[in-house]
Structure formats: C-alpha cells, structure tokens
Design an enzyme around this catalytic site. Structure first.
Site: not given
Ligand code: TIU
Length: 223
Positions: A29, A134, A167
C-alpha cells in the site's frame, strides 16, 4: 533449488534464511492515499508526513529484490467504484469528514483507479510484477494472493510498506497462519504512530518469532 543461493540475514530473534527463488517481496500500500495530504490517511486525522521518509528505502529494497530475481508483489488498498466490496462498517468507521468513496483533492477516497489510489512513482511496479487490489487491511483477504504465491512455489515473504501495525502487520499475520516464513524489513515500513511501529516489531519477533522475523534493510543487503 541450489543450496548455495540461500541467503542468511542477521535478523531478530535469530538468523533468517531464504532462497531467492522461493521468496517474494510484498510491498504493502505505498499509495498516495496514505502518504500524501488529501487522501484516506489524512481523512482519518493522521499526520501523513510521518510515512514519506521510508520511500527511498522501499525503492532500494525493490532494487535489491529485482537484482536477486525475487518475485515482487505490490498491494493497493482499494474499493470498486460502486463500493460493493466495502462493508458499511468500514465506510462509517471514524466519523471522518471525507469517507471512502467521497470526492477528495486526489479523486474519490480509496477508490480503485483514482489518482490518490496510485502507488508512488518512486516505488511503482514494473510491468512484470504482480499488483494486488485488496478491499481489506490484510492482502490475503478476498484476493488471489495465496494461490498466486503457491503457484510460483513461494514459501518465504519479505514485507515492507505502510502502515506497520495496520495493513503490514495484518498481512504478515495472515501469511504466518498460511505457513509462510515472513520477515518484516524494519526501516522500510512506517506508521503514523512511531510507538506502534516499534511495538509491532517487538510483538512480531517475541516468543521466538511468533509471527516471524524483523531486520533492517542494511542486514538484508549484506546477506
Ligand atoms: N489507517 C492506517 O493506518 N492504515 C490503513 O488504513 N491502511 C493501511 O495500513 N494500508
């Protein structure tokens, strides 16, 4: 596999061994939505300036992984434009002025394809690399990542990205439960809360590496 290609990293809680042909680098990310003002991270009330210092180290880690021929996987936290993959609970959490799907200065917050949802150019994926969109914090939830890794014979994961305790840690725990041997690259991950970053490193490597290993980038480069 040739045993001579195996690398040994000076890691905590003890040495981490990996064979490049069975190892993937997973970069979590590294998106404008988390690292630049006006995105999802800022909408949640965070000081996003705390994350940008890792960008050169993530770039160096990518260069190293590419030189070793590792499989490289990039993830993006993102939702479909109709938000059908975003649970209402996730959208409503935090009472933010700008919610997932709302129009912000970098386009719709955390929506796939929007400018804010893109990976920073300094750490952008190559054509040949995997990019996983995701809907959750963990990269294994509602994605094909596990199957893609298993198809390629991957047993070891090096992890980096943002944010360490959200994450990155969720993905590492998901991977650990699926049997992958995981190492978090300490200074190629960051949190909006430095104390959470440090706490995450400590809890991963406690109890004999209950979730896996941690090591600084320099140790990986030296291995
Ligand atoms: N808020 C926060 O720390 N993180 C996230 O919402 N997503 C990721 O960590 N990528």
């Amino acid at each position: 596999m040739s045993a001579s290609r195996e690398r040994e990293v000076d890691a905590a809680p003890y040495a981490y061994r990996y064979a490049p042909e069975r190892t993937a680098l997973v970069v979590i990310d590294m998106q404008r939505d988390f690292i630049e003002p006006g995105g999802f991270g800022a909408a949640l009330g965070n000081d996003v300036g705390t994350l940008s210092s890792i960008v050169p180290r993530v770039a160096a880690l990518l260069a190293h992984a590419r030189a070793l021929g590792l499989l490289v996987v990039h993830t993006r936290e993102s939702h479909l434009p109709d938000l059908s993959d975003c649970p209402p609970a996730k959208r409503q959490r935090g009472n933010a002025a700008l919610r997932i799907g709302d129009a912000g200065p970098m386009g719709r917050i955390l929506v796939r394809g929007e400018p804010g949802n893109q990976i920073l150019p300094e750490v952008a994926p190559l054509e040949s690399e995997l990019v996983i969109d995701k809907p959750g914090k963990g990269a294994f939830y509602a994605t094909g990542l596990d199957a893609m890794l298993r198809e390629r014979g991957i047993s070891h994961l090096l992890l980096a990205g943002v944010t360490t305790e959200v994450c990155v840690q969720t993905t590492m725990r998901e991977a650990n439960d699926r049997g992958y041997e995981c190492l978090l690259v300490e200074d190629a991950a960051a949190s909006y809360f430095p104390a959470f970053h440090e706490a995450t490193l400590a809890m991963i490597r406690a109890q004999g590496g209950i979730v896996g290993w941690t090591a600084p980038l320099a140790a990986l480069l030296a291995a």
